[in-house]
Design an enzyme around this catalytic site. Sequence first.
Site, short mmCIF file in Angstrom:
data_model
loop_
_atom_site.label_atom_id
_atom_site.label_comp_id
_atom_site.label_asym_id
_atom_site.label_seq_id
_atom_site.Cartn_x
_atom_site.Cartn_y
_atom_site.Cartn_z
N ASN A 94 32.25 30.62 25.86
CA ASN A 94 32.43 29.28 25.32
C ASN A 94 32.14 28.21 26.39
OD1 ASN A 94 33.36 26.92 24.15
ND2 ASN A 94 35.45 27.64 23.81
N CYS A 129 39.59 27.62 22.86
CA CYS A 129 39.83 29.06 22.85
C CYS A 129 41.24 29.41 23.33
CB CYS A 129 38.76 29.82 23.61
SG CYS A 129 38.39 29.20 25.24
N HIS A 130 41.93 28.47 23.97
CA HIS A 130 43.32 28.73 24.35
C HIS A 130 44.22 28.86 23.11
CE1 HIS A 130 43.02 24.32 24.19
NE2 HIS A 130 44.29 24.33 23.84
N GLU A 178 50.13 20.81 24.02
CA GLU A 178 49.98 20.58 22.58
C GLU A 178 51.27 20.90 21.81
OE1 GLU A 178 45.27 21.80 22.63
OE2 GLU A 178 46.69 23.17 21.71
N TYR A 193 42.60 36.70 17.08
CA TYR A 193 41.18 37.05 17.12
C TYR A 193 40.73 37.56 15.74
CZ TYR A 193 41.28 36.67 22.21
OH TYR A 193 41.40 36.21 23.50
#
Length: 157
Positions: A116, A124-125, A151, A93
């Site tokens: 979001n 945002c993950h 990912e 963050y």
Amino acid sequence: MNTYYLKCDMGVVQIDWMDELIYGIGLPKKMKAKKSIPISAALKDTVKNLEKLFDGKDTAFDFDLLHFEKTGTFTHNVYKTVFKIPAGKTLSYKEVAKKSGNEKASRAVGSAMAKNPFPLIVPCHRVLAAGGKAGGFDGGIPMKRDLLKLENTDVAF
């Protein structure tokens, strides 16, 4: 407003769109997909990229197709910063706050992420708390972990 429902292994993703702009893409939910109306040619690429994302493949979304309420704000800068985090990578963050123009605004980054409207495209993950901790996530920590695993992101939380 039009809605398209995309089925994936994690559930059903709701995509809200009008004309050539996307107004929202929800996280996958366990629900029965409703009938979708045909989408425009421009949005077909977004759907194809979402399908690739759920297959664990690299994607290339178009930021300009996303409709944001207010542009030029710190929140919009946060979205642009997070959009640029590549698959397989994460930022804290604090790092997102700094790259967005206010290094002391870590809490504001969290607030922006909570609102979001495109959590799969503005990923945002990929934003973690200090020390690599999960932080919050609208879909829950298990979904955050699952998206990061898709990912090939090595995280331990």
